[in-house]
Write a protein that holds these residues in place. Sequence first.
Motif, PDB file in Angstrom:
ATOM      1  N   ARG A 162      85.574  36.488  28.639  1.00  0.00           N
ATOM      2  CA  ARG A 162      85.434  36.289  30.075  1.00  0.00           C
ATOM      3  C   ARG A 162      83.964  36.081  30.397  1.00  0.00           C
ATOM      4  NH1 ARG A 162      83.456  40.962  32.255  1.00  0.00           N
ATOM      5  NH2 ARG A 162      83.563  42.821  30.940  1.00  0.00           N
ATOM      6  N   ILE A 163      83.695  35.604  31.588  1.00  0.00           N
ATOM      7  CA  ILE A 163      82.319  35.474  32.055  1.00  0.00           C
ATOM      8  C   ILE A 163      81.807  36.842  32.482  1.00  0.00           C
ATOM      9  CG2 ILE A 163      80.827  34.459  33.825  1.00  0.00           C
ATOM     10  CD1 ILE A 163      82.700  32.075  33.943  1.00  0.00           C
ATOM     11  N   SER A 164      80.602  37.186  32.028  1.00  0.00           N
ATOM     12  CA  SER A 164      79.940  38.409  32.466  1.00  0.00           C
ATOM     13  C   SER A 164      78.864  38.061  33.493  1.00  0.00           C
ATOM     14  CB  SER A 164      79.306  39.132  31.275  1.00  0.00           C
ATOM     15  OG  SER A 164      80.283  39.524  30.333  1.00  0.00           O
ATOM     16  N   TYR A 165      78.552  39.005  34.350  1.00  0.00           N
ATOM     17  CA  TYR A 165      77.591  38.764  35.425  1.00  0.00           C
ATOM     18  C   TYR A 165      76.463  39.786  35.377  1.00  0.00           C
ATOM     19  CZ  TYR A 165      81.185  35.736  37.385  1.00  0.00           C
ATOM     20  OH  TYR A 165      82.106  34.730  37.557  1.00  0.00           O
ATOM     21  N   GLY A 166      75.237  39.306  35.579  1.00  0.00           N
ATOM     22  CA  GLY A 166      74.128  40.213  35.772  1.00  0.00           C
ATOM     23  C   GLY A 166      74.317  40.993  37.061  1.00  0.00           C
ATOM     24  N   THR A 167      73.728  42.171  37.119  1.00  0.00           N
ATOM     25  CA  THR A 167      73.933  43.055  38.273  1.00  0.00           C
ATOM     26  C   THR A 167      73.510  42.396  39.582  1.00  0.00           C
ATOM     27  OG1 THR A 167      73.602  45.002  36.876  1.00  0.00           O
ATOM     28  CG2 THR A 167      73.389  45.309  39.253  1.00  0.00           C
ATOM     29  N   ASP A 168      72.319  41.817  39.620  1.00  0.00           N
ATOM     30  CA  ASP A 168      71.826  41.204  40.861  1.00  0.00           C
ATOM     31  C   ASP A 168      72.722  40.049  41.306  1.00  0.00           C
ATOM     32  OD1 ASP A 168      69.741  42.971  40.856  1.00  0.00           O
ATOM     33  OD2 ASP A 168      68.228  41.530  40.194  1.00  0.00           O
ATOM     34  N   VAL A 169      73.170  39.247  40.349  1.00  0.00           N
ATOM     35  CA  VAL A 169      74.023  38.111  40.671  1.00  0.00           C
ATOM     36  C   VAL A 169      75.382  38.586  41.171  1.00  0.00           C
ATOM     37  CG1 VAL A 169      75.210  36.095  39.725  1.00  0.00           C
ATOM     38  CG2 VAL A 169      72.844  36.576  39.074  1.00  0.00           C
ATOM     39  N   SER A 170      75.941  39.573  40.504  1.00  0.00           N
ATOM     40  CA  SER A 170      77.235  40.109  40.910  1.00  0.00           C
ATOM     41  C   SER A 170      77.199  40.620  42.343  1.00  0.00           C
ATOM     42  CB  SER A 170      77.647  41.236  39.961  1.00  0.00           C
ATOM     43  OG  SER A 170      78.860  41.819  40.363  1.00  0.00           O
ATOM     44  N   HIS A 171      76.153  41.373  42.664  1.00  0.00           N
ATOM     45  CA  HIS A 171      76.028  41.918  44.021  1.00  0.00           C
ATOM     46  C   HIS A 171      75.810  40.800  45.050  1.00  0.00           C
ATOM     47  CE1 HIS A 171      74.696  46.133  42.381  1.00  0.00           C
ATOM     48  NE2 HIS A 171      75.972  45.866  42.176  1.00  0.00           N
ATOM     49  N   ALA A 172      74.993  39.799  44.689  1.00  0.00           N
ATOM     50  CA  ALA A 172      74.726  38.706  45.625  1.00  0.00           C
ATOM     51  C   ALA A 172      75.987  37.904  45.912  1.00  0.00           C
ATOM     52  CB  ALA A 172      73.632  37.795  45.060  1.00  0.00           C
ATOM     53  N   LEU A 173      76.766  37.615  44.887  1.00  0.00           N
ATOM     54  CA  LEU A 173      78.006  36.867  45.094  1.00  0.00           C
ATOM     55  C   LEU A 173      78.994  37.675  45.939  1.00  0.00           C
ATOM     56  CD1 LEU A 173      78.507  35.317  41.540  1.00  0.00           C
ATOM     57  CD2 LEU A 173      77.857  34.111  43.628  1.00  0.00           C
ATOM     58  N   ARG A 174      79.056  38.956  45.680  1.00  0.00           N
ATOM     59  CA  ARG A 174      79.958  39.816  46.456  1.00  0.00           C
ATOM     60  C   ARG A 174      79.567  39.836  47.934  1.00  0.00           C
ATOM     61  NH1 ARG A 174      78.749  45.820  45.342  1.00  0.00           N
ATOM     62  NH2 ARG A 174      77.032  45.192  46.740  1.00  0.00           N
ATOM     63  N   ASP A 175      78.260  39.838  48.191  1.00  0.00           N
ATOM     64  CA  ASP A 175      77.769  39.978  49.565  1.00  0.00           C
ATOM     65  C   ASP A 175      77.549  38.644  50.270  1.00  0.00           C
ATOM     66  OD1 ASP A 175      77.749  42.691  49.010  1.00  0.00           O
ATOM     67  OD2 ASP A 175      75.596  42.752  48.573  1.00  0.00           O
ATOM     68  N   GLY A 176      77.803  37.538  49.589  1.00  0.00           N
ATOM     69  CA  GLY A 176      77.610  36.237  50.203  1.00  0.00           C
ATOM     70  C   GLY A 176      76.159  35.825  50.348  1.00  0.00           C
ATOM     71  N   ARG A 177      75.288  36.402  49.520  1.00  0.00           N
ATOM     72  CA  ARG A 177      73.876  36.034  49.567  1.00  0.00           C
ATOM     73  C   ARG A 177      73.609  34.807  48.693  1.00  0.00           C
ATOM     74  NH1 ARG A 177      70.859  39.874  47.226  1.00  0.00           N
ATOM     75  NH2 ARG A 177      72.537  41.294  46.599  1.00  0.00           N
ATOM     76  N   PRO A 178      72.518  34.086  48.964  1.00  0.00           N
ATOM     77  CA  PRO A 178      72.261  32.833  48.241  1.00  0.00           C
ATOM     78  C   PRO A 178      71.929  33.064  46.767  1.00  0.00           C
ATOM     79  CG  PRO A 178      70.412  33.388  49.682  1.00  0.00           C
ATOM     80  CD  PRO A 178      71.514  34.330  50.036  1.00  0.00           C
ATOM     81  N   VAL A 179      72.528  32.255  45.910  1.00  0.00           N
ATOM     82  CA  VAL A 179      72.324  32.318  44.466  1.00  0.00           C
ATOM     83  C   VAL A 179      72.045  30.909  43.957  1.00  0.00           C
ATOM     84  CG1 VAL A 179      73.348  32.942  42.231  1.00  0.00           C
ATOM     85  CG2 VAL A 179      73.906  34.288  44.277  1.00  0.00           C
ATOM     86  N   VAL A 180      71.143  30.794  43.001  1.00  0.00           N
ATOM     87  CA  VAL A 180      70.827  29.508  42.378  1.00  0.00           C
ATOM     88  C   VAL A 180      71.067  29.610  40.874  1.00  0.00           C
ATOM     89  CG1 VAL A 180      69.001  27.846  41.826  1.00  0.00           C
ATOM     90  CG2 VAL A 180      69.139  28.851  44.118  1.00  0.00           C
TER      91      VAL A 180
END
Length: 311
Positions: free
Chosen positions: A5-23
Motif C-alpha cells: 500500500r502507499i505510506s504517507y509521511g506524517t506532515d502529508v497525512s495530516h495536511a491531506l486530512r485537513d484539506g491543506r495545500p500539498v505539492v
Amino acid sequence: MTEFRISYGTDVSHALRDGRPVVALESTIVSHGLPRPQNLRVAREIEQTVRDAGAVPATIGMVGGELVVGLDDAQLTRLATVDGVSKLSVRDLAVAAATGADGATTVAATSAVAAAAGIGVFATGGLGGVHREAAHTFDESADLITLARTPIAVVCAGVKSILDVGATLERLETLGVAVVGYRTHRFPGFYLTDGGFDLDWSLESPEQVADVLAARDGLAVHTGGLIIANPLPVDEQLDPELHDRTLTDGLARLERDGITGKAVTPYLLAHFHSATEGASLAVNVRIILRNADLAARIAVASAARSTAVAA
C-alpha cells in the motif's frame, strides 16, 4: 503475508486530512538528475521552498519496497546517497515494491502516485517527451501518456531541450493534455527561456490556475493533466550559444556510444554538466526551485478557493 500500500509521511497525512495545500515532488531528480553531494542539499531546498510558500512538500519515492508519499529526511538521504536506486516509471512500481527495491519516481510515476493520493499539484524541472529520431526508434517518454489519463497540474519549465520539442507538443495535443504558459505565450525549453513554439493559452496568477483546475473538476468532462509551463527569466537561462554547441556535441556522443532508451536523458544531462563546467547544473537548480515556489502558490490558491466555496 506482505501488505502492499502507499505510506504517507506524517506532515502529508495530516495536511491531506485537513484539506491543506500539498505539492508533490519527484525523487528521480534527487537520485539520478543531480550529482552528489549537491543532490541532497537541493532536495532539502526544494522542500523548504514549498514550505516557505505555504504548502506541505510531499517528495515521493520507494524505500525497501515501501512506496512513500512524503519521504522523511532519513529516507530522502538514503535515496540521495546509496548506490543502486532504481529509476521507477509507472510500469515499474509493482515489481519494485514486490522485490523490496529502493526507487526514485519519474515524472510519470510521481504524477500517478500523487493523483492516487489525492494531491493535485506537482512541481518538477522539465517533462520527458518525444525523443529525436522517434519516428525510427519509437522512443517516447511515459510522462506523456500518463499525463493524458492523470488529473494533475504539473509545473515545469517545458520539456528538456534535448528532446524533439515540436513533436512533444503535437503528442500532448493528440493526447488531450492542456498546456498553458505562465505569463507567456511561448513554450519554454528547460535550460532556455524560449523553446521555439507558441502556446494558445497563458495564465497570469496562481489564482487563475486554481480557477482552471476548479473548472476542470466542475465541468465533469474527463481530461488529463494540466501542464503549467514556467519559463526562466532571460537573464537566468543557459547561454543559448553554449547550449546549442553542447547539445550538438552530446547528440553526436550518444550515437557514438550507442546510448538508447531511458539512459539517454541522464547521459545528456551529465554531458551538459561537464561541458558547461557546472553552468547547466546551476540553471537546473534555479528551474526546480522556481517551479516548486509556483506550484506551492497554486496549491495554496486552490485550497483557499475550495475553502471559500465550501463556506
